[in-house]
Design a protein around this motif. Structure first.
Motif, short mmCIF file in Angstrom:
data_model
loop_
_atom_site.label_atom_id
_atom_site.label_comp_id
_atom_site.label_asym_id
_atom_site.label_seq_id
_atom_site.Cartn_x
_atom_site.Cartn_y
_atom_site.Cartn_z
N LEU A 51 45.73 10.12 23.52
CA LEU A 51 47.02 9.81 24.15
C LEU A 51 47.00 8.38 24.67
CD1 LEU A 51 47.67 13.02 26.30
CD2 LEU A 51 47.89 12.72 23.85
N ILE A 52 48.02 7.61 24.31
CA ILE A 52 48.14 6.22 24.77
C ILE A 52 49.44 6.12 25.56
CG2 ILE A 52 48.24 3.80 24.04
CD1 ILE A 52 46.98 4.74 21.36
N ASN A 53 49.41 5.49 26.72
CA ASN A 53 50.58 5.43 27.61
C ASN A 53 51.05 6.86 27.93
OD1 ASN A 53 50.57 2.58 27.27
ND2 ASN A 53 51.99 2.71 25.54
N LEU A 68 49.31 20.59 18.26
CA LEU A 68 48.91 19.46 17.39
C LEU A 68 47.40 19.32 17.30
CD1 LEU A 68 51.29 16.54 18.50
CD2 LEU A 68 51.58 18.12 16.59
N GLY A 69 46.71 19.64 18.38
CA GLY A 69 45.26 19.47 18.40
C GLY A 69 44.76 19.51 19.83
N GLN A 70 43.52 19.09 20.01
CA GLN A 70 42.91 19.10 21.34
C GLN A 70 42.99 17.71 21.97
OE1 GLN A 70 38.92 20.77 20.50
NE2 GLN A 70 39.44 22.19 22.15
N VAL A 71 43.45 17.67 23.21
CA VAL A 71 43.50 16.38 23.91
C VAL A 71 42.08 15.97 24.27
CG1 VAL A 71 44.35 15.17 25.95
CG2 VAL A 71 45.79 16.89 24.83
N LYS A 72 41.58 14.98 23.57
CA LYS A 72 40.18 14.58 23.75
C LYS A 72 40.01 13.19 24.34
CE LYS A 72 37.52 17.87 21.97
NZ LYS A 72 36.42 18.46 22.73
N HIS A 73 41.06 12.35 24.16
CA HIS A 73 40.94 10.96 24.62
C HIS A 73 42.22 10.51 25.30
CE1 HIS A 73 37.26 10.50 22.26
NE2 HIS A 73 37.89 11.17 21.30
N LEU A 74 42.03 9.72 26.35
CA LEU A 74 43.15 9.19 27.12
C LEU A 74 42.94 7.68 27.20
CD1 LEU A 74 45.54 10.23 28.93
CD2 LEU A 74 43.90 10.26 30.81
N LEU A 75 43.92 6.91 26.76
CA LEU A 75 43.73 5.46 26.73
C LEU A 75 44.74 4.76 27.63
CD1 LEU A 75 42.89 6.58 23.71
CD2 LEU A 75 42.70 4.16 23.23
N LYS A 76 44.23 3.94 28.54
CA LYS A 76 45.10 3.15 29.42
C LYS A 76 45.01 1.69 28.98
CE LYS A 76 46.36 2.66 34.29
NZ LYS A 76 46.93 1.32 34.27
N ILE A 77 46.01 1.26 28.22
CA ILE A 77 45.96 -0.09 27.65
C ILE A 77 46.77 -1.10 28.47
CG2 ILE A 77 45.59 0.78 25.31
CD1 ILE A 77 48.59 0.05 24.75
N GLY A 78 47.57 -0.57 29.40
CA GLY A 78 48.40 -1.45 30.23
C GLY A 78 48.65 -0.80 31.57
N SER A 79 49.82 -1.10 32.13
CA SER A 79 50.08 -0.62 33.50
C SER A 79 50.35 0.88 33.56
CB SER A 79 51.28 -1.38 34.09
OG SER A 79 52.48 -0.96 33.48
N HIS A 80 50.85 1.48 32.48
CA HIS A 80 51.24 2.90 32.55
C HIS A 80 50.03 3.80 32.74
CE1 HIS A 80 55.23 2.16 30.19
NE2 HIS A 80 55.01 1.27 31.13
N GLY A 81 50.15 4.74 33.64
CA GLY A 81 49.01 5.64 33.85
C GLY A 81 49.24 6.64 34.97
N MET A 82 50.51 6.74 35.44
CA MET A 82 50.75 7.64 36.59
C MET A 82 50.41 9.10 36.27
SD MET A 82 54.93 7.86 36.61
CE MET A 82 55.03 9.42 37.45
N ASP A 83 50.48 9.48 35.00
CA ASP A 83 50.17 10.87 34.64
C ASP A 83 48.73 11.06 34.16
OD1 ASP A 83 52.71 11.87 35.27
OD2 ASP A 83 53.52 11.17 33.36
N TYR A 91 42.62 18.52 30.90
CA TYR A 91 41.89 18.59 29.61
C TYR A 91 40.51 17.93 29.63
CZ TYR A 91 46.58 19.74 27.83
OH TYR A 91 47.80 20.33 27.61
N GLN A 92 40.17 17.27 30.71
CA GLN A 92 38.89 16.53 30.82
C GLN A 92 38.62 15.65 29.59
OE1 GLN A 92 38.45 20.32 31.30
NE2 GLN A 92 39.46 19.72 33.19
N PRO A 93 39.59 14.80 29.24
CA PRO A 93 39.38 13.93 28.07
C PRO A 93 38.40 12.80 28.41
CG PRO A 93 41.37 13.28 29.21
CD PRO A 93 40.84 14.48 29.95
N LYS A 94 37.93 12.14 27.36
CA LYS A 94 37.17 10.89 27.56
C LYS A 94 38.22 9.82 27.93
CE LYS A 94 33.64 8.17 25.20
NZ LYS A 94 32.76 8.12 24.04
N VAL A 95 37.95 9.07 28.99
CA VAL A 95 38.94 8.12 29.48
C VAL A 95 38.55 6.69 29.09
CG1 VAL A 95 40.14 7.24 31.51
CG2 VAL A 95 39.49 9.64 31.40
N TRP A 96 39.46 6.04 28.40
CA TRP A 96 39.28 4.66 27.96
C TRP A 96 40.29 3.82 28.74
CZ3 TRP A 96 36.44 3.99 23.07
CH2 TRP A 96 36.02 5.21 22.52
N SER A 97 39.83 2.80 29.43
CA SER A 97 40.78 2.05 30.25
C SER A 97 40.45 0.57 30.30
CB SER A 97 40.79 2.61 31.68
OG SER A 97 41.65 1.86 32.51
#
Ligand code: FE2
Length: 238
Positions: A51-53, A68-83, A91-97
């Motif tokens: 998930l991105i943004n 669709l599938g399993q939420v495995k990764h969460l990517l914070k590429i910019g300012s959005h991230g309140m959720d 889901y305890q995803p791997k967090v990329w920020s």
């Protein structure tokens, strides 16, 4: 320990823009009666979702997401991230920020230009001269799909309908409306007071191969994103 998270706000359906690349238009509250659009990108690879943004979805939307599938990764590429805290808890995803103070959680991987990503055939770009850099992602398929947060936005009049009436007025007044537009508030916020400005970064961005834009605000711009962005870049005084 129980935690409370911001509730989900109005959003549209999960749409498959390209095979295994999904887009959801949602909203965010900017103030009383002011609601504007924001969007999430979902990338599926081997049954894993990135998930991105990220935007928290309602219960029906969340059920669709889980199909669709399993939420495995969460990517914070910019300012959005309140959720993001909600998704981390659920889901305890791997967090990329990107590097950022005050996140309230510890990323697993720091996003870097040309660094590692959880899906293949993709590269990371960095707005190097920004005081708080955004890291767009380029997917090397379908002729190139550029994923941004606030740096390049793509609002049309129909996108205003998804937010509130006042949100629409605010959006117009702040100059957001237009295809592949450089986020005016973002540009103002991240331009350094002295030294090199962001024109160098936009020239580097325009040197990438892409046809499509999936922004954190607005709707997908398909087919002519690079040419459209180039026209916008030429209009801006950096
Ligand atoms: Fe934004």
């Amino acid at each position: 320990m129980s935690q409370t998270f911001p509730p989900s706000t109005f959003h549209g359906p999960i749409k498959e823009v390209f095979p295994d690349i999904f887009y959801v238009q949602g909203t965010v509250k900017m103030g009383p009666a002011v609601q504007i659009t924001r969007s999430m990108v979902i990338i599926r690879e081997n049954g894993e979702l990135s998930l991105i943004n990220a935007i928290r979805l309602g219960s029906e939307g969340e059920a669709e997401l889980e199909k669709l599938g399993q939420v495995k990764h969460l990517l914070k590429i910019g300012s959005h991230g309140m959720d993001n805290p909600y998704y981390i808890d659920k889901y305890q995803p791997k967090v990329w920020s990107r590097k950022e103070v005050g996140l309230g959680y510890e990323p697993d991987v720091m996003i870097e230009e040309n660094g590692e990503l959880p899906f293949g055939n993709a590269t990371v770009f960095k707005f190097q001269n920004a005081t708080s850099p955004e890291f767009p992602i380029l997917l090397g398929r379908e002729g190139g799909v550029l994923i941004t947060c606030d740096s390049v936005q793509n609002w049309s009049k129909k996108d205003l309908k998804i937010g509130s009436f006042i949100g629409g007025i605010v959006t117009r007044l702040l100059g957001f409306l237009g295809p592949a537009k450089i986020g005016p508030m973002w540009l103002k916020t991240v331009t350094p007071e002295a030294g090199p400005n962001l024109s160098f970064d936009f020239e580097r961005l325009l040197a990438l191969d892409f046809k499509h834009l999936l922004s954190g605000h607005g709707s997908p711009l398909l087919g002519d994103a690079k040419n459209t962005l180039e026209k916008q870049v030429r209009k801006v005084t950096f």
